[in-house]
Design an enzyme around this catalytic site. Sequence first.
Site, PDB file in Angstrom:
ATOM      1  N   HIS A 248      -5.243  -3.000   6.491  1.00 62.41           N
ATOM      2  CA  HIS A 248      -5.060  -3.294   5.070  1.00 62.41           C
ATOM      3  C   HIS A 248      -6.436  -3.636   4.500  1.00 62.41           C
ATOM      4  O   HIS A 248      -6.810  -4.789   4.297  1.00 62.41           O
ATOM      5  CB  HIS A 248      -4.090  -4.458   4.880  1.00 62.41           C
ATOM      6  CG  HIS A 248      -3.945  -4.876   3.446  1.00 62.41           C
ATOM      7  ND1 HIS A 248      -3.456  -4.039   2.482  1.00 62.41           N
ATOM      8  CD2 HIS A 248      -4.253  -6.041   2.818  1.00 62.41           C
ATOM      9  CE1 HIS A 248      -3.452  -4.661   1.317  1.00 62.41           C
ATOM     10  NE2 HIS A 248      -3.942  -5.878   1.499  1.00 62.41           N
TER      11      HIS A 248
ATOM     12  N   ASP B  45       0.832  -1.196   0.000  1.00 61.89           N
ATOM     13  CA  ASP B  45       0.000   0.000   0.000  1.00 61.89           C
ATOM     14  C   ASP B  45       0.877   1.259   0.000  1.00 61.89           C
ATOM     15  O   ASP B  45       0.587   2.234  -0.703  1.00 61.89           O
ATOM     16  CB  ASP B  45      -0.922   0.003   1.223  1.00 61.89           C
ATOM     17  CG  ASP B  45      -1.787  -1.236   1.285  1.00 61.89           C
ATOM     18  OD1 ASP B  45      -2.450  -1.542   0.283  1.00 61.89           O
ATOM     19  OD2 ASP B  45      -1.789  -1.909   2.329  1.00 61.89           O
TER      20      ASP B  45
END
Length: 438
Positions: free
Chosen positions: A278, A250
């Site tokens: 996440h 990410d």
Amino acid sequence: MAVAELSTSCTKTHSSQLSLSSSSSSRFSHHFRRSFRPLPTTRNPTISCSVASDQVQTPIPVQAQDLKGKSECYGVFCLTYDLQAEEETKSWKKLINIAVSGAAGMISNHLLFKIASGEVFGPNQPVALKLLGSERSIQALEGVAMELEDSLFPLLREVSIGINPYEVFQDAEWALLIGAKPRGPGMERADLLDINGQIFAEQGKALNASASPNVKVIVVGNPCNTNALICMKNAPKIPAKNFHALTRLDENRAKCQLALKAGVFYDQVSNMTIWGNHSTTQVPDFLNARIKGLPVKEVIKDHKWLEEEFTEKVQKRGGVLIKKWGRSSAASTAVSIVDAIRSLITPTPEGDWFSSGVYTNGNPYGIAEDIVFSMPCRSKGDGDYELVKDVIFDDYLLKRIKKSEAELLAEKRCVAHLTGEGIGFCDLPEDTMLPGEM
């Protein structure tokens, strides 16, 4: 765990040539250990044992008495040579043991060869790979081991495969937990939390029983934050600080988007933090990030783009990739695992930091304790880390951090039965689909 029985007949030879024969039929046991060191200048007599007609013919040095009682092994990794002290390669470090679950999957297919080549731990660091699969994937795992063998990596000294985590995790100093069940059609997210939670509870127990007491654990299988918490709670002998949930992909995605918008190369983007889970509640922090050393908001004047399009692009990048590619990201995930490991074994550049999902107890940000939450970290390169204190917050950032915090607290309640904290109760605020769950 069952191990194939091998019938052998042996003849003594003084040949200086080592020959291996093989066939396309299965030649592996479900768990095996392979090790080798460089050949000595003078060859010792060997005993060449023919392992049935359809098995590989493996020369075994007569000195390898310590192999008695170990699982059967295959090929060059079976060969053990006793060297004189002065013959050992002095530039190499002590071997480290790396366990990988889901080792027959696509992510591992990219990752294992990076580790074996020296790209991850360095060009003078020998490694042993301990590969965990399932009964269904054991033949594929054998194929992975064959490819590792055929790649002739000098630093890859041992390979073992198996389906029992208590055996595979033995003495592991790094555990990369990739394997997890994907979310199927019609499956509630609460069901996915429970199914994968059971996997990581068992793996936590296995790490607690078998791994090195200071093993570093990186959880990749989704939902990775809560899976990391479950694993940690089932491994009380291992420091809680040693558990990480992978949010580095990410971070990498966020850096890419900022670089594209600013018209710079990605190495000009620093101090990028992913806060929280996440999931689609993750918070890519453009307030503290920098481009060419300047605050992002000074370089990118379109603040509406930062708050809306940028944030959404990072949160949903995995899902978009699946639509384009037809499968979830594997190569870029493997790269991000490499980045995450390197960030822990390499000193963080002065003034910079990296993101990792870590245990919140004692955090300086006011985030709820006893969850695994992605936060900014720095490392001295010793495998440990400290949380960054010199960050700033505004109302926009705090509001979104709180939303991700609420989601992780709800997930924690949902898996209470797997962390030893009572009966699980699922009241997830919304279904924040994780990339790759479907």
